[in-house]
Design a protein around this motif. Structure first.
Motif, PDB file in Angstrom:
ATOM      1  N   ASP A  59       5.845  -3.350   3.021  1.00 45.04           N
ATOM      2  CA  ASP A  59       5.234  -4.001   2.021  1.00 45.04           C
ATOM      3  C   ASP A  59       4.433  -5.404   2.360  1.00 45.04           C
ATOM      4  O   ASP A  59       3.344  -5.307   1.563  1.00 45.04           O
ATOM      5  CB  ASP A  59       6.021  -3.961   0.549  1.00 45.04           C
ATOM      6  CG  ASP A  59       6.451  -2.874  -0.468  1.00 45.04           C
ATOM      7  OD1 ASP A  59       7.726  -3.575  -0.832  1.00 45.04           O
ATOM      8  OD2 ASP A  59       6.532  -2.050  -0.201  1.00 45.04           O
ATOM      9  N   THR A  60       4.888  -6.074   3.256  1.00 48.51           N
ATOM     10  CA  THR A  60       4.679  -6.903   3.351  1.00 48.51           C
ATOM     11  C   THR A  60       3.547  -6.823   4.634  1.00 48.51           C
ATOM     12  O   THR A  60       2.041  -7.555   4.372  1.00 48.51           O
ATOM     13  CB  THR A  60       5.236  -8.037   4.368  1.00 48.51           C
ATOM     14  OG1 THR A  60       6.784  -8.214   3.354  1.00 48.51           O
ATOM     15  CG2 THR A  60       4.906  -9.325   4.908  1.00 48.51           C
ATOM     16  N   HIS A  83      11.766  -5.118   2.394  1.00 48.33           N
ATOM     17  CA  HIS A  83      10.325  -5.580   1.993  1.00 48.33           C
ATOM     18  C   HIS A  83       8.969  -5.350   3.592  1.00 48.33           C
ATOM     19  O   HIS A  83       7.897  -5.658   3.482  1.00 48.33           O
ATOM     20  CB  HIS A  83      10.149  -6.606   2.063  1.00 48.33           C
ATOM     21  CG  HIS A  83      11.428  -7.167   0.536  1.00 48.33           C
ATOM     22  ND1 HIS A  83      12.973  -6.559   0.191  1.00 48.33           N
ATOM     23  CD2 HIS A  83      10.431  -6.342  -1.116  1.00 48.33           C
ATOM     24  CE1 HIS A  83      12.638  -6.338  -1.242  1.00 48.33           C
ATOM     25  NE2 HIS A  83      11.919  -7.081  -1.822  1.00 48.33           N
ATOM     26  N   SER A  95      -4.139   2.175   0.975  1.00 44.32           N
ATOM     27  CA  SER A  95      -3.424   1.747   2.142  1.00 44.32           C
ATOM     28  C   SER A  95      -1.241   2.757   1.973  1.00 44.32           C
ATOM     29  O   SER A  95      -1.450   3.264   1.306  1.00 44.32           O
ATOM     30  CB  SER A  95      -2.673   0.393   1.571  1.00 44.32           C
ATOM     31  OG  SER A  95      -1.371   0.281   1.647  1.00 44.32           O
ATOM     32  N   VAL A 140      -4.340  -4.733   3.884  1.00 44.56           N
ATOM     33  CA  VAL A 140      -4.981  -5.007   2.445  1.00 44.56           C
ATOM     34  C   VAL A 140      -6.549  -5.820   2.393  1.00 44.56           C
ATOM     35  O   VAL A 140      -7.186  -5.571   2.281  1.00 44.56           O
ATOM     36  CB  VAL A 140      -4.666  -4.137   1.753  1.00 44.56           C
ATOM     37  CG1 VAL A 140      -5.401  -4.258   0.118  1.00 44.56           C
ATOM     38  CG2 VAL A 140      -3.784  -2.697   1.149  1.00 44.56           C
ATOM     39  N   SER A 141      -5.310  -6.989   2.350  1.00 43.23           N
ATOM     40  CA  SER A 141      -6.354  -8.634   2.495  1.00 43.23           C
ATOM     41  C   SER A 141      -7.293  -7.985   3.614  1.00 43.23           C
ATOM     42  O   SER A 141      -8.417  -8.262   3.437  1.00 43.23           O
ATOM     43  CB  SER A 141      -5.377  -9.566   2.684  1.00 43.23           C
ATOM     44  OG  SER A 141      -5.977 -10.513   2.834  1.00 43.23           O
ATOM     45  N   GLU A 184       1.600  -4.132   4.501  1.00 34.43           N
ATOM     46  CA  GLU A 184       0.631  -3.013   3.734  1.00 34.43           C
ATOM     47  C   GLU A 184      -0.024  -4.373   2.799  1.00 34.43           C
ATOM     48  O   GLU A 184      -1.626  -3.865   3.307  1.00 34.43           O
ATOM     49  CB  GLU A 184       1.223  -2.580   3.190  1.00 34.43           C
ATOM     50  CG  GLU A 184       1.702  -1.053   4.212  1.00 34.43           C
ATOM     51  CD  GLU A 184       2.050   0.470   2.521  1.00 34.43           C
ATOM     52  OE1 GLU A 184       2.410   1.103   2.935  1.00 34.43           O
ATOM     53  OE2 GLU A 184       1.621   0.403   1.911  1.00 34.43           O
ATOM     54  N   GLN A 185       0.486  -4.890   2.859  1.00 36.79           N
ATOM     55  CA  GLN A 185      -0.192  -6.388   1.915  1.00 36.79           C
ATOM     56  C   GLN A 185      -1.762  -6.651   2.684  1.00 36.79           C
ATOM     57  O   GLN A 185      -2.471  -7.530   2.499  1.00 36.79           O
ATOM     58  CB  GLN A 185       0.200  -6.800   0.731  1.00 36.79           C
ATOM     59  CG  GLN A 185       1.044  -6.684   0.270  1.00 36.79           C
ATOM     60  CD  GLN A 185       2.003  -7.560  -0.559  1.00 36.79           C
ATOM     61  OE1 GLN A 185       2.132  -8.283  -0.796  1.00 36.79           O
ATOM     62  NE2 GLN A 185       3.302  -7.134  -1.960  1.00 36.79           N
ATOM     63  N   LYS A 186      -1.099  -7.594   3.552  1.00 35.39           N
ATOM     64  CA  LYS A 186      -1.488  -8.301   4.870  1.00 35.39           C
ATOM     65  C   LYS A 186      -2.623  -7.714   5.679  1.00 35.39           C
ATOM     66  O   LYS A 186      -4.126  -7.786   5.585  1.00 35.39           O
ATOM     67  CB  LYS A 186      -0.511  -8.260   6.247  1.00 35.39           C
ATOM     68  CG  LYS A 186      -0.715  -9.518   7.723  1.00 35.39           C
ATOM     69  CD  LYS A 186      -0.733  -9.232   8.726  1.00 35.39           C
ATOM     70  CE  LYS A 186      -0.848  -8.438   9.061  1.00 35.39           C
ATOM     71  NZ  LYS A 186      -0.384  -7.823  10.778  1.00 35.39           N
TER      72      LYS A 186
END
Length: 534
Positions: free
Chosen positions: A42-43, A39, A251, A49-50, A45-47
């Motif tokens: 995903d982690t 993961h 992303s 994006v934020s 990319e989420q960071k």
């Protein structure tokens, strides 16, 4: 004879128990390591994006601030047209200098007309440019920003990045056309933006993570406007994954560059793309993974024992702090500090100190942003926000525009230091007399503005007259110098902000025209106020 109670037996039992205890912990760590590996992308990319979303909003806010800086001049032009006269130059240079001082991204604000004449907020820089580059041979009408503003009347034009001829720093120019509506003349107001300073601000924001990069890309020219590495400003943007920048936001992970990317368009500027990049760093995790697992196994037992001892204390501390934070969100600063005094935890005094420090820093920052450095009064930025709030709520208020009489003569006769001293002393006197009954602002140059929200026009006029009379009796160090001011005053009575300002400014002009050192109300006359041309 049984050996179950011998020291060796007990030791063997303890060793076996620790091994059994360590096995599920080891299995849990291995599982967590594998799951984290799967993961990881995903982690990250989420960071990203934020982070990129927050930076994109910040970029949008910076663009709005820059547009508002020019908007102030465009609004003022409707009252006092921008022109090549000495009076106009002084008036707008005073306004522009304040704006440049308050915004470290602004290099200079300038004006050029359709006849090829120009001037900027920095008269000394204008002089240096004339000497070094023979400004008489430079026609601003041929510049990209002038042509761009002509091509989009009524809108703001943003130039491509270029190297400033005088400072040799990378910059862009935001400009807007001003039509003087006389059928022949028009001009362009522009501002040069310091791109290295903008980039250094980004670099400071990302300094805690040297694997992160952020940039602002102009999709039309495919050039970098701002980059956390200032050396890349103005370069063409051509990574292998540039074709994946599709749409307004997204992303992805690029295996070619071994990096993660998040991007989104800047609010109100669809041609600009905010991009955040992070290099993949899990190879280091793989390299040190074995050592981490070994250390985890060796310390696992101690961790379990420590967890049992401290669990209750930690749970109590977390629960107390969580409840405290929830309550602090709805409290004033005084209530926060009082509430923290009632908490019987060793850590509470640290939390109290941090909240107090942050609160004081925010208060000091707000004061610096909203105060005029010379007089200590609220500045024009604060005035604009105040008037916007009053008109948004349709509030009725009294406004007085104050202008120190013969101020230019004071500067010419006694020097600008004396002029500054006059401004400070008159402003301080006004603060002392008006107190909490009115808000006092420096509008620009020798002009001040007082806003009375909860006072009748008659009482406000009496208060202003008291200030005027005391000011005219002040004793000055300079022999024979007497200071007075004139003022126009009026109540809004439902007028728009612009119309009301023009009305009160007309009353000020009447006061000047009638002999100065007096207060004139908009209600004193039924006919329109005369203009300076009359």
């Amino acid at each position: 004879m049984s050996r179950s109670n011998t020291p060796q037996g007990k030791s063997s039992f303890l060793t076996g128990y620790l091994i059994l205890l360590a096995m599920p912990l080891l299995l849990a760590m291995l599982t967590l390591y594998i799951v984290s590996k799967l993961h990881y992308q995903d982690t990250i990319e989420q960071k990203l994006v934020s982070i990129n979303h927050a930076l994109s909003l910040a970029e949008g806010d910076i663009h709005r601030q820059l547009v508002r800086a020019l908007g102030t001049s465009i609004t003022a032009d409707k009252i006092i047209p921008i022109a090549q006269s000495d009076k106009s130059k002084k008036y707008y240079r005073d306004i522009w200098r304040d704006q440049v001082k308050q915004n470290d991204l602004l290099s200079v604000i300038f004006y050029a007309n359709s006849s090829g004449e120009w001037f900027s907020s920095d008269d000394q820089q204008d002089f240096r440019f004339s000497i070094e580059h023979n400004s008489n041979a430079v026609d601003p009408r041929t510049r990209v920003w002038f042509k761009g503003a002509e091509a989009v009347p009524g809108n703001y034009y943003w130039s491509p990045p270029y190297e400033d001829a005088l400072t040799h720093r990378m910059t862009i120019t935001v400009a807007r056309l001003i039509d003087h509506h006389d059928g022949t003349s028009y001009g362009v107001v522009g501002a040069d933006i310091d791109l290295p300073a903008w980039s250094q601000r980004l670099d400071a924001m990302l300094s805690r993570d040297n694997a992160l990069q952020h940039l602002l890309l102009n999709r039309a020219s495919n050039r970098i406007l701002v980059h956390s590495n200032p050396n890349r400003i103005g370069l063409l943007f051509a990574p292998s994954w540039s074709n994946q920048l599709v749409g307004t936001t997204g992303s992805f992970y690029s295996s070619d560059e071994d990096e993660f990317v998040a991007y989104s368009t800047v609010p109100a500027r669809p041609e600009l793309l905010a991009i955040t990049i992070q290099l993949r760093r899990d190879k280091a995790a793989l390299r040190y993974g074995t050592m981490v697992l070994v250390v985890t196994i060796l310390t696992g037992t101690l961790f379990v024992l420590a967890a049992i001892i401290f669990r209750l204390k930690i749970e109590r501390l977390i629960a107390t702090l969580l409840q405290t934070v929830k309550q602090l969100r709805v409290m004033s600063q005084e209530e926060q500090l009082s509430h923290l005094d009632k908490i019987h935890l060793p850590e509470a005094h640290v939390l109290k100190q941090e909240i107090s420090i942050v609160s004081e820093q925010l208060k000091a920052s707000f004061e610096r942003m909203n105060r005029d450095p010379l007089t200590g009064l609220y500045n024009r930025h604060s005035l604009n926000e105040k008037l916007a709030r009053l008109h948004e709520t349709d509030s009725d208020y009294v406004m007085a525009i104050i202008d120190i009489d013969n101020f230019k003569s004071i500067n010419d006769t006694h020097g600008h230091a004396t002029g500054d001293a006059v401004l400070r002393r008159i402003s301080t006197l006004g603060q002392q007399l008006l107190g909490d009954r009115a808000s006092l602002y420096r509008f620009g140059g020798e002009e001040l503005i007082a806003i009375f929200e909860d006072m009748s026009l008659e009482l406000a006029r009496l208060t202003m007259d008291e200030w005027r009379e005391i000011a005219s009796t002040l004793t000055w160090r300079e022999v024979g110098m007497q200071i007075s001011f004139s003022s126009g005053i009026g109540r809004r009575n439902g007028l728009s902000q612009e119309a009301f300002f023009v009305l009160v400014d007309g009353a000020l002009y009447r006061a000047k025209h009638a002999g100065k050192n007096r207060i004139t109300s908009v209600d004193d006359y039924d006919d329109p106020a005369p203009t300076e041309q009359e």
